[in-house]
Enzyme design. Sequence first.
Site, PDB file in Angstrom:
ATOM      1  CG  ASP A  27      -1.707   1.255   1.407  1.00 42.12           C
ATOM      2  OD1 ASP A  27      -1.905   1.973   0.407  1.00 42.12           O
ATOM      3  OD2 ASP A  27      -2.133   1.528   2.547  1.00 42.12           O
ATOM      4  CG  ASP A  31      -5.961   3.190   0.416  1.00 42.36           C
ATOM      5  OD1 ASP A  31      -5.046   2.335   0.530  1.00 42.36           O
ATOM      6  OD2 ASP A  31      -6.607   3.355  -0.634  1.00 42.36           O
ATOM      7  CG  ASP A  35      -1.457   1.547  -3.840  1.00 45.94           C
ATOM      8  OD1 ASP A  35      -0.254   1.311  -4.067  1.00 45.94           O
ATOM      9  OD2 ASP A  35      -1.843   2.236  -2.875  1.00 45.94           O
ATOM     10  CG  ASP A 104      -6.855 -12.882 -13.272  1.00 43.35           C
ATOM     11  OD1 ASP A 104      -7.385 -13.847 -13.853  1.00 43.35           O
ATOM     12  OD2 ASP A 104      -6.338 -12.953 -12.151  1.00 43.35           O
ATOM     13  CG  ASP A 205     -11.564 -16.388 -13.010  1.00 44.69           C
ATOM     14  OD1 ASP A 205     -10.862 -16.872 -12.110  1.00 44.69           O
ATOM     15  OD2 ASP A 205     -12.789 -16.170 -12.880  1.00 44.69           O
ATOM     16  CD  GLU A 259      -9.275 -20.623 -12.069  1.00 51.25           C
ATOM     17  OE1 GLU A 259      -9.036 -20.772 -10.865  1.00 51.25           O
ATOM     18  OE2 GLU A 259     -10.052 -19.749 -12.511  1.00 51.25           O
ATOM     19  CG  HIS A 330      -6.297 -15.578  -6.329  1.00 55.58           C
ATOM     20  ND1 HIS A 330      -5.733 -16.250  -7.385  1.00 55.58           N
ATOM     21  CD2 HIS A 330      -7.598 -15.371  -6.677  1.00 55.58           C
ATOM     22  CE1 HIS A 330      -6.635 -16.431  -8.327  1.00 55.58           C
ATOM     23  NE2 HIS A 330      -7.776 -15.920  -7.927  1.00 55.58           N
ATOM     24  CG  ASP A 331      -9.216 -18.707  -6.258  1.00 50.98           C
ATOM     25  OD1 ASP A 331      -9.743 -17.785  -5.622  1.00 50.98           O
ATOM     26  OD2 ASP A 331      -9.310 -18.823  -7.500  1.00 50.98           O
TER      27      ASP A 331
END
Length: 560
Positions: A27, A31, A35, A104, A205, A259, A330-331
């Site tokens: 970050d 915030d 990013d 992605d 995806d 994927e 991430h999954d």
Amino acid sequence: MTDAPDVDREWWKEAVVYQVYPRSFNDSDGDGIGDIPGIVEKVDYLDELGVDVVWLNPVYESPMADNGYDIADYQSIHPEFGTMDDWERLLQELHDRDMRLIMDLVVNHTSDEHEWFVNSREGDEQYDDYYHWQQGDAEDDAPNNWSSFFGGSAWSYDDERGEYYLHLFDEKQPDLNWRNEDVRDEVFEMMNWWLEKGIDGFRMDVVNLISKTEGLPDGAEVGGLTGEEHFVDGPNIEQYFEEMYERTLEGRDVMTVGEMINVDADRATEYVGEEGFSMLIHFEHMGVDTGDGGKWTLADLDLGELKRIITDWQETLAEEGWNCLYLSNHDQPRAVSRFGDDGEYRRESAKMLATFLFTLQGTPFVFQGQEIGMTNADWDRQEIRDVEAENHVDIALDEWADSYEDVRPQIEARSRDNARTPMQWSADENAGFSEGDPWIKVNERHDEINVEAAHEDAESVWHFYRELIDLREDRDIFVYGDYELLLPDHSEVFAYRRTLGDEELLVVCNFFEGEPELDLSEFAGDREADLLVGNYDADDENLAEPIRLRPYEARVYDLS
């Protein structure tokens, strides 16, 4: 790379891919949300690690119902992540360091806030069948019995249009109707727009869900996901892939990673190759610790099943495709917590899993934090951020659980939030990720597990990854060598041989905390065994004598 026998070289075969989950990486503005400028700040870190390709999870405009996989505008950057100028700078910074960027591509569904869906629900004739709408009364049953991947029905009723719409994921992620040629035109135009901006490919995806059986009939209720025979590898899937290739990818030197749900190695050969995808992300090996159940079923690792699946993919795609090698993303929960030991043997098991990842034939994918051995976290109910996990808790409390404590073991073992805790840069507050309040909790172990500490420790997991990346860059055999499973019935050790021309490697990985004795003499013969890399201090050994492995030990012998 060393000179090797005749091999089919491609840059994406020789690459190491690093997956960046932007929301949790770095970050820059305080915030609490990672990013794109924050990623730019860490490009030198990625360069130092030695990776070749960055896979960037979605940074598009989105209401964030599923952390960016619900896209409201494919050609706009979400303000929390920065601007298109920030993205352009990231691309340039990566290219300046000879790294590449893949984006992605999420085109099975959009957000319900995408203008296509907004127009469709309002009855705009142009967008009328951009999605799967079915008539029905709000009080009646759904149009069919299909299940959502996130639990419950795959249908929601829309009051404005007065019809049901299909969503294989969250209700804010309506499925696009790929039978509509205009939808395909829109998608291919968007893909070309990004390719012309200079990206180096796409990770696509759940791309084998885009075709559904005409008429959307009921599915067989035989366990698992109801209806999958009508939306996994649907009737027009090959036509859509061929059209995608011809209209966007043909003639371009890009990397495409599809994927795919419920695909096996034999089926994969139909999708990869010269006019297909570079490689596929599959899920077969993600079920080796679920027994006969689904994701939320907790079982011990079945090493025999892991050997069977990995060997099937290695052998089947050896001549007709290429493998995507991964243990985390991430999954998925953190690999060291799932397949290793995140306690006493965290470092050793993280290195063993890295050895396994980098010594198979294929392209290794490293998920952020994997290279320092990040672990799963503890989760109180109010700390959960993952919509899939929230849905699972709600369903469990409704159907079988007396309290959250009954569900907690499943969440802490399998929730996607485990992968999404902030990257641990230092032992400072918030792990050095942000000066603000992070959007998701920071892992409690960041004071001991972080990049700063790993850099300073020559024996860290991070330095071990660097060593493996260097070996893979220097030796063709790691990339292109043939694979042969050894000791198929051993209950603790995964062993295999890699060969390329006159070169030969022998890999042994102990997946448990026992100390098995191995007789490798039949594989080494009377040749000298040079210990090329290992996760314990060890000398070269005469493999004519049995060896004893330590807990989670990995060794790679050079028998050339």
